[in-house]
Design an enzyme around this catalytic site. Structure first.
Site, PDB file in Angstrom:
ATOM      1  N   PHE A  88       0.851  -1.187   0.000  1.00  0.00           N
ATOM      2  CA  PHE A  88       0.000   0.000   0.000  1.00  0.00           C
ATOM      3  C   PHE A  88       0.883   1.232   0.000  1.00  0.00           C
ATOM      4  O   PHE A  88       1.652   1.476   0.931  1.00  0.00           O
ATOM      5  CB  PHE A  88      -0.933   0.011   1.216  1.00  0.00           C
ATOM      6  CG  PHE A  88      -1.835   1.220   1.262  1.00  0.00           C
ATOM      7  CD1 PHE A  88      -2.726   1.470   0.230  1.00  0.00           C
ATOM      8  CD2 PHE A  88      -1.783   2.115   2.327  1.00  0.00           C
ATOM      9  CE1 PHE A  88      -3.562   2.586   0.257  1.00  0.00           C
ATOM     10  CE2 PHE A  88      -2.610   3.225   2.380  1.00  0.00           C
ATOM     11  CZ  PHE A  88      -3.498   3.459   1.329  1.00  0.00           C
ATOM     12  N   GLU A 106      12.755   1.378   3.770  1.00  0.00           N
ATOM     13  CA  GLU A 106      11.759   1.915   4.694  1.00  0.00           C
ATOM     14  C   GLU A 106      12.073   1.630   6.165  1.00  0.00           C
ATOM     15  O   GLU A 106      11.671   2.398   7.039  1.00  0.00           O
ATOM     16  CB  GLU A 106      10.376   1.335   4.344  1.00  0.00           C
ATOM     17  CG  GLU A 106       9.899   1.659   2.933  1.00  0.00           C
ATOM     18  CD  GLU A 106       9.602   3.139   2.744  1.00  0.00           C
ATOM     19  OE1 GLU A 106       9.263   3.822   3.738  1.00  0.00           O
ATOM     20  OE2 GLU A 106       9.724   3.621   1.595  1.00  0.00           O
ATOM     21  N   TYR A 115       1.151   5.347  -0.090  1.00  0.00           N
ATOM     22  CA  TYR A 115       0.369   6.541   0.253  1.00  0.00           C
ATOM     23  C   TYR A 115       1.214   7.811   0.208  1.00  0.00           C
ATOM     24  O   TYR A 115       0.702   8.908   0.352  1.00  0.00           O
ATOM     25  CB  TYR A 115      -0.250   6.378   1.641  1.00  0.00           C
ATOM     26  CG  TYR A 115       0.764   6.084   2.732  1.00  0.00           C
ATOM     27  CD1 TYR A 115       1.411   7.108   3.403  1.00  0.00           C
ATOM     28  CD2 TYR A 115       1.080   4.766   3.066  1.00  0.00           C
ATOM     29  CE1 TYR A 115       2.343   6.836   4.394  1.00  0.00           C
ATOM     30  CE2 TYR A 115       2.012   4.487   4.044  1.00  0.00           C
ATOM     31  CZ  TYR A 115       2.642   5.521   4.707  1.00  0.00           C
ATOM     32  OH  TYR A 115       3.581   5.241   5.669  1.00  0.00           O
ATOM     33  N   GLY A 116       2.540   7.659   0.034  1.00  0.00           N
ATOM     34  CA  GLY A 116       3.442   8.805  -0.008  1.00  0.00           C
ATOM     35  C   GLY A 116       4.453   8.649  -1.128  1.00  0.00           C
ATOM     36  O   GLY A 116       4.079   8.518  -2.295  1.00  0.00           O
ATOM     37  N   SER A 117       5.736   8.613  -0.783  1.00  0.00           N
ATOM     38  CA  SER A 117       6.779   8.581  -1.813  1.00  0.00           C
ATOM     39  C   SER A 117       6.750   7.304  -2.643  1.00  0.00           C
ATOM     40  O   SER A 117       7.213   7.307  -3.794  1.00  0.00           O
ATOM     41  CB  SER A 117       8.161   8.739  -1.164  1.00  0.00           C
ATOM     42  OG  SER A 117       8.433   7.676  -0.279  1.00  0.00           O
TER      43      SER A 117
END
Length: 243
Positions: free
Chosen positions: A65, A142, A67-69
């Protein structure tokens, strides 16, 4: 906010945080090593994390999922991409950093998932042929420190194909000093000031909001945040090109 005839979301006006304003935040910053008081994840710990995710996935495909970079810079060859909504979660600039896009003298913020609300984004499929290698690369990007291995988890997301399970990165309450909720005014100040070897936090926000706008995704908090950051940057003098 309203809908167009095609059903897409119409965004409320133009972006305030322009590339010209972002340019004011960019400068050359030397590497300072790992985040203070955090332990870089070892090769063995990363291998253990990869095995854990693989065991949890079983024989299923691995979807992530974004949602940003990861939406605009996934870092791996995406086998498939599908619109998705994570209910019970929202994106927030709540991950405090002193490296990458910040320094100890000018700390900043990056995005993480926080409980509550809903979050529109994408799910990205890891290619079957290179799934293990891509998963390891993703987790290394991450999850950089041993103390935050619990900040990777599975969430249920709604897609046009039905509900799917996807891997994502979130703000674990176990790391409360790192992931406390940050008021928008404070977040704007931190984002406006922070720059590191990887670029500035304002640049990260700019690219994220721009990508969301192009996808006709409206995130009220981020839309307000980019306006607040722009107001702070407008008060700064333009950087002089040394050439």
């Amino acid at each position: 906010m309203s809908k167009t005839r095609s059903g897409k979301t119409r965004l409320p006006g133009s972006l305030h945080l322009t590339s010209d304003l972002v340019a004011k935040t960019l400068r050359v910053v030397e590497e300072e090593g790992p985040e203070p008081n955090w332990t870089p994840i070892s090769r063995d710990q990363l291998d253990q994390l990869v095995r854990r995710v693989e065991e949890e996935a079983g024989d299923e495909e691995i979807w992530v999922f974004a949602y940003g970079s990861l939406m605009w810079n996934p870092g791996f060859e995406v086998a498939a991409s599908v619109d998705a909504v994570a209910f019970g979660w929202h994106r927030a600039f709540s991950l405090r950093i002193e490296r990458l896009r910040a320094t100890s003298d000018a700390p900043g913020l990056m995005l993480a998932l926080q409980p509550g609300g809903s979050c529109s984004g994408l799910i990205l499929k890891l290619p079957c042929a290179t799934k293990k290698e891509d998963l390891r690369t993703l987790l290394a990007r991450e999850i950089r420190y041993a103390e935050v291995c619990d900040m990777v988890r599975w969430v249920a997301v709604k897609t046009p194909m039905g509900t799917r399970r996807a891997l994502t990165f979130w703000a674990s309450p176990k790391q409360s000093l790192l992931t406390d909720k940050v008021p928008l005014d404070e977040a704007a100040q931190l984002i406006a000031q922070a720059c590191g070897p990887a670029g500035s936090c304002a640049e990260y926000l700019h690219w994220t909001v721009l990508d969301l706008a192009e996808r006709r995704i409206f995130d009220r908090n981020l839309w307000t945040l980019q306006k607040l950051v722009a107001e702070r940057l407008q008060a700064l003098p333009s950087r002089i090109d040394p050439r």
